[in-house]
Write an enzyme that holds these catalytic residues in place. Structure first.
Site, mmCIF file in Angstrom:
data_model
loop_
_atom_site.group_PDB
_atom_site.id
_atom_site.type_symbol
_atom_site.label_atom_id
_atom_site.label_comp_id
_atom_site.label_asym_id
_atom_site.label_seq_id
_atom_site.Cartn_x
_atom_site.Cartn_y
_atom_site.Cartn_z
ATOM 1 N N LYS A 271 0.893 -1.171 0.000
ATOM 2 C CA LYS A 271 0.000 0.000 0.000
ATOM 3 C C LYS A 271 0.927 1.216 0.000
ATOM 4 O O LYS A 271 1.493 1.568 1.015
ATOM 5 C CB LYS A 271 -0.875 -0.004 1.254
ATOM 6 C CG LYS A 271 -2.168 0.812 1.159
ATOM 7 C CD LYS A 271 -1.998 2.292 0.834
ATOM 8 C CE LYS A 271 -1.621 3.130 2.038
ATOM 9 N NZ LYS A 271 -1.427 4.572 1.674
ATOM 10 N N GLY B 143 -4.332 3.491 -2.218
ATOM 11 C CA GLY B 143 -5.438 3.895 -1.355
ATOM 12 C C GLY B 143 -4.986 4.757 -0.205
ATOM 13 O O GLY B 143 -3.802 5.076 -0.084
ATOM 14 N N GLY C 63 -4.340 5.785 3.772
ATOM 15 C CA GLY C 63 -3.796 5.103 4.940
ATOM 16 C C GLY C 63 -4.843 4.561 5.893
ATOM 17 O O GLY C 63 -4.857 3.357 6.201
ATOM 18 N N PRO C 64 -5.745 5.414 6.369
ATOM 19 C CA PRO C 64 -6.691 4.936 7.376
ATOM 20 C C PRO C 64 -7.713 3.938 6.836
ATOM 21 O O PRO C 64 -8.445 3.334 7.609
ATOM 22 C CB PRO C 64 -7.409 6.224 7.839
ATOM 23 C CG PRO C 64 -6.499 7.338 7.416
ATOM 24 C CD PRO C 64 -5.810 6.873 6.187
ATOM 25 N N GLY D 107 -4.620 1.176 4.125
ATOM 26 C CA GLY D 107 -3.453 0.873 4.967
ATOM 27 C C GLY D 107 -3.865 0.119 6.214
ATOM 28 O O GLY D 107 -3.280 -0.913 6.564
ATOM 29 N N GLU E 54 9.967 1.532 10.461
ATOM 30 C CA GLU E 54 11.028 2.493 10.168
ATOM 31 C C GLU E 54 10.380 3.857 10.312
ATOM 32 O O GLU E 54 9.590 4.260 9.468
ATOM 33 C CB GLU E 54 11.578 2.236 8.762
ATOM 34 C CG GLU E 54 13.006 2.689 8.612
ATOM 35 C CD GLU E 54 13.086 4.138 8.193
ATOM 36 O OE1 GLU E 54 13.155 4.999 9.116
ATOM 37 O OE2 GLU E 54 13.073 4.403 7.000
ATOM 38 N N CYS F 256 14.133 10.800 6.459
ATOM 39 C CA CYS F 256 14.004 10.438 7.879
ATOM 40 C C CYS F 256 15.350 10.432 8.577
ATOM 41 O O CYS F 256 15.438 10.725 9.762
ATOM 42 C CB CYS F 256 13.291 9.106 8.025
ATOM 43 S SG CYS F 256 13.917 7.834 6.950
ATOM 44 N N GLU G 217 10.465 15.991 14.701
ATOM 45 C CA GLU G 217 10.811 15.819 13.293
ATOM 46 C C GLU G 217 10.004 16.815 12.467
ATOM 47 O O GLU G 217 8.771 16.807 12.509
ATOM 48 C CB GLU G 217 10.508 14.390 12.859
ATOM 49 C CG GLU G 217 10.926 14.126 11.432
ATOM 50 C CD GLU G 217 10.762 12.670 11.034
ATOM 51 O OE1 GLU G 217 9.678 12.117 11.230
ATOM 52 O OE2 GLU G 217 11.740 12.100 10.508
HETATM 53 P P1 NAP Z 1 2.148 8.636 7.534
HETATM 54 O O1 NAP Z 1 0.730 9.075 7.653
HETATM 55 O O2 NAP Z 1 2.749 7.840 8.633
HETATM 56 O O3 NAP Z 1 2.249 7.821 6.153
HETATM 57 C C1 NAP Z 1 3.020 6.670 5.915
HETATM 58 C C2 NAP Z 1 2.167 5.583 5.263
HETATM 59 O O4 NAP Z 1 1.213 5.092 6.203
HETATM 60 C C3 NAP Z 1 1.346 6.079 4.064
HETATM 61 O O5 NAP Z 1 1.225 5.060 3.118
HETATM 62 C C4 NAP Z 1 0.015 6.371 4.734
HETATM 63 O O6 NAP Z 1 -1.061 6.451 3.841
HETATM 64 C C5 NAP Z 1 -0.108 5.204 5.666
HETATM 65 N N1 NAP Z 1 -1.059 5.376 6.766
HETATM 66 C C6 NAP Z 1 -1.539 6.548 7.290
HETATM 67 N N2 NAP Z 1 -2.407 6.290 8.281
HETATM 68 C C7 NAP Z 1 -2.488 4.946 8.394
HETATM 69 C C8 NAP Z 1 -3.218 4.062 9.236
HETATM 70 N N3 NAP Z 1 -4.048 4.511 10.180
HETATM 71 N N4 NAP Z 1 -3.044 2.719 9.084
HETATM 72 C C9 NAP Z 1 -2.214 2.248 8.150
HETATM 73 N N5 NAP Z 1 -1.489 3.042 7.309
HETATM 74 C C10 NAP Z 1 -1.619 4.367 7.435
HETATM 75 O O7 NAP Z 1 3.057 9.855 7.262
HETATM 76 P P2 NAP Z 1 2.636 11.206 6.501
HETATM 77 O O8 NAP Z 1 1.308 11.683 6.977
HETATM 78 O O9 NAP Z 1 2.734 10.950 5.072
HETATM 79 O O10 NAP Z 1 3.768 12.190 7.015
HETATM 80 C C11 NAP Z 1 3.653 12.765 8.319
HETATM 81 C C12 NAP Z 1 4.999 12.842 9.007
HETATM 82 O O11 NAP Z 1 5.562 11.535 9.125
HETATM 83 C C13 NAP Z 1 6.058 13.622 8.270
HETATM 84 O O12 NAP Z 1 5.962 14.972 8.480
HETATM 85 C C14 NAP Z 1 7.316 13.031 8.838
HETATM 86 O O13 NAP Z 1 7.630 13.646 10.053
HETATM 87 C C15 NAP Z 1 6.972 11.603 9.060
HETATM 88 N N6 NAP Z 1 7.442 10.726 7.966
HETATM 89 C C16 NAP Z 1 8.514 9.930 8.181
HETATM 90 C C17 NAP Z 1 8.971 9.120 7.162
HETATM 91 C C18 NAP Z 1 10.138 8.214 7.323
HETATM 92 O O14 NAP Z 1 10.734 7.830 6.347
HETATM 93 N N7 NAP Z 1 10.485 7.803 8.505
HETATM 94 C C19 NAP Z 1 8.365 9.148 5.928
HETATM 95 C C20 NAP Z 1 7.255 9.975 5.728
HETATM 96 C C21 NAP Z 1 6.822 10.742 6.761
HETATM 97 P P3 NAP Z 1 -1.422 7.910 3.222
HETATM 98 O O15 NAP Z 1 -0.364 8.202 2.262
HETATM 99 O O16 NAP Z 1 -2.751 7.735 2.615
HETATM 100 O O17 NAP Z 1 -1.439 8.894 4.377
#
Ligand code: NAP
Ligand code: MG
Length: 462
Positions: free
Chosen positions: A170, A201, A203-204, A207, A245, A279, A369
């Site tokens: 996903k 799709g 995340g919520p 995912g 990660e 990250c 972060e």
């Molecule tokens: P995120 O919401 O954690 O997104 C990562 C993945 O998880 C995406 O595929 C996302 O889908 C999915 N996801 C979101 N909510 C979920 C849920 N409840 N259950 C299962 N999967 C779910 O991160 P983001 O909103 O894109 O970014 C927010 C912050 O996260 C950034 O500002 C940064 O600080 C951090 N981040 C860290 C990394 C890293 O490499 N460690 C990478 C990205 C972001 P969607 O794309 O549909 O939201």
């Protein structure tokens, strides 16, 4: 941009179960460039079913044959690398040269490394009167972010396939196009149907359905700590393995004996690269009092050079988040030496390369972060204080140490609570384990350590 209106499941593009779509936006000009289907729990269930059905066959495929398929996959990525770079440029906004070198180049290196590892890894070992078999853990559910959109997919898919696992991915909603391109590459490489499946799709919805699916044996997640914590809890309740990660707030420690100009220039480049959306970025620069103002001056010059060279951040929400951190830095008394909240362009989600001096370890911008082009420079009086600051966050993903002599830098690095440390600007190594101490995550990616996350052991006694 080419986009599929279906899901890649069981070796073919199939219509999505529901009518909803996700609009893909180019962050440079804010235009919609494509739509992809928004997967439902039903799509996830079909994909997991396909992965389950394909598991016995793929798990029993000799490692040499799995290696041959991974080599073929790597070759397709090589053949299509310009298209990959253009796609990441369009949906993430990454400048093309960076997209070519890193967003396309790194996945090729990682796919190649797992083609080799699949062929050479010891999937059996002798321990006294036992033979230990390293068997695939089963069906993998992979959830990936947008910041290195293809790399993060390949860093999960390649070791999973090398191990004999099957997988459902996903991808992030912001960057589904390169994920679809990758599915085409998997198809071209001749992977058996069902071994790799893609459900685009939200995340919520998609995912979460994947993370909760009882047919998934291992959830591999990269993204925010908030979502990671939730996924870890869900997996824990189901007694299911999980690798996480998550974020970082890594320290770039410049010891007094270091080549200051080099350390600052490489440090600023590291923090600004990919618009700060990395990250493992060194977002805190630690400089000894005796050389502090000199370092601030060098950082200001280096940030100015980046002015026009970095791309936007991924979306409007992310830009608002980054700008709110810049405001918080100002409100908490940090000294702005470059950049700020003013937009460098009329259009697009751009943020000026921003540098703060006089940042103290208790400030929000030194702890959280930001995930944008924002660097904090902190001051220390002696090595013990530098160590306290370096280790003084909830995170522990990466870091750097600079010193006149390598041994001095290594001695400091040994005391850092973090998963990766670059010594005097050491090069990225795609075979070295990558992952976090503390709240930066659970488990490791890349190389043999990354492969072992997808294996479980069975001991036979004789
Ligand atoms: P995120 O919401 O954690 O997104 C990562 C993945 O998880 C995406 O595929 C996302 O889908 C999915 N996801 C979101 N909510 C979920 C849920 N409840 N259950 C299962 N999967 C779910 O991160 P983001 O909103 O894109 O970014 C927010 C912050 O996260 C950034 O500002 C940064 O600080 C951090 N981040 C860290 C990394 C890293 O490499 N460690 C990478 C990205 C972001 P969607 O794309 O549909 O939201
Ligand atoms: Mg999100």
């Amino acid at each position: 941009m080419k986009a599929h209106d279906g899901m890649y499941i069981d070796g073919d593009w199939r219509p999505a179960a529901g009518p909803d779509v996700i609009e893909v936006v180019n962050p440079v000009d804010e235009q919609v460039i494509a739509t992809v289907p928004a997967g439902t729990p039903q799509d996830v269930d079909t994909a997991v079913g396909a992965a389950r059905a394909a598991l016995p066959g793929w798990a029993a495929t000799p490692p040499a044959e799995r290696a041959a398929r991974l080599t073929a996959l790597r070759d397709v990525l090589v053949a299509r690398k310009d298209e990959i770079a253009e796609t990441v440029t369009a949906e993430l906004g990454a400048p093309l040269p960076f997209a070519q070198a890193v967003h396309a180049g790194l996945p090729i290196a990682v796919a190649g490394s797992y083609a080799e590892l699949a062929a050479t890894h010891a999937f059996e070992e002798k321990v006294g009167n036992s033979t230990v078999l390293h068997e695939p853990i089963g069906v993998v559910g992979a959830i990936t972010p947008w910041n290195y959109p293809l790399h993060q997919i390949v860093a999960k898919v390649a070791p999973a396939l090398a191990a004999g696992c099957t997988i459902v991915v996903k991808p992030a909603e912001d960057t589904p196009l390169v994920a679809q391109l990758f599915a085409e590459a998997v198809h071209e490489a001749g992977l058996p149907a069902g071994v790799f499946n893609l459900v685009t799709g939200l995340g919520p919805i998609a995912g979460q359905a994947l993370a909760e699916h009882p047919g998934v044996d291992l959830v591999s997640f990269t993204g925010s700590t908030a979502v990671g914590r939730q996924i870890g809890a869900t997996a824990g309740a189901a007694v299911k393995k999980v690798t996480l990660e998550l974020g970082g707030k890594s320290a770039n420690v410049i010891l007094p004996s270091a080549d200051l100009a080099k350390a600052v220039n490489v440090g600023v480049a590291n923090a600004m690269s990919n618009s700060g959306q990395t990250c493992s970025a060194w977002t805190r620069m630690l400089v000894h009092t005796s050389r502090y103002e000199e370092a601030v001056g060098l950082a200001r010059e280096a940030a100015a050079k980046y002015g026009d060279r970095i791309g936007p951040v991924v979306n409007a929400k992310q830009r608002a988040r980054v700008l709110s951190y810049i405001d918080k830095g100002l409100a908490e008394g940090a000294r702005l030496v470059a950049g700020g909240t003013e937009s460098p362009r009329e259009q697009g989600y751009f943020v000026s390369p921003t540098v703060f001096a006089d940042v103290t370890s208790d400030m929000t911008i030194a702890q959280e972060e930001i995930f944008g082009p924002v660097l904090s420079i902190l001051r220390y009086d002696d090595e013990e204080e530098a160590l306290r600051i370096a280790n003084g966050t909830l995170y522990g993903l990466a870091g750097a140490v600079w010193a006149g002599d390598e041994a001095e830098a290594v001695a400091f690095a040994r005391r850092m609570d973090t998963g990766q440390v670059d010594i005097n600007g050491g090069r990225f190594n795609p075979l070295a384990p990558f992952g976090g101490y503390k709240q930066s995550g659970v488990g490791r990616e890349l190389g043999a350590h990354g492969l072992s996350e997808y294996l479980q052991t069975k001991s036979l006694q004789f």
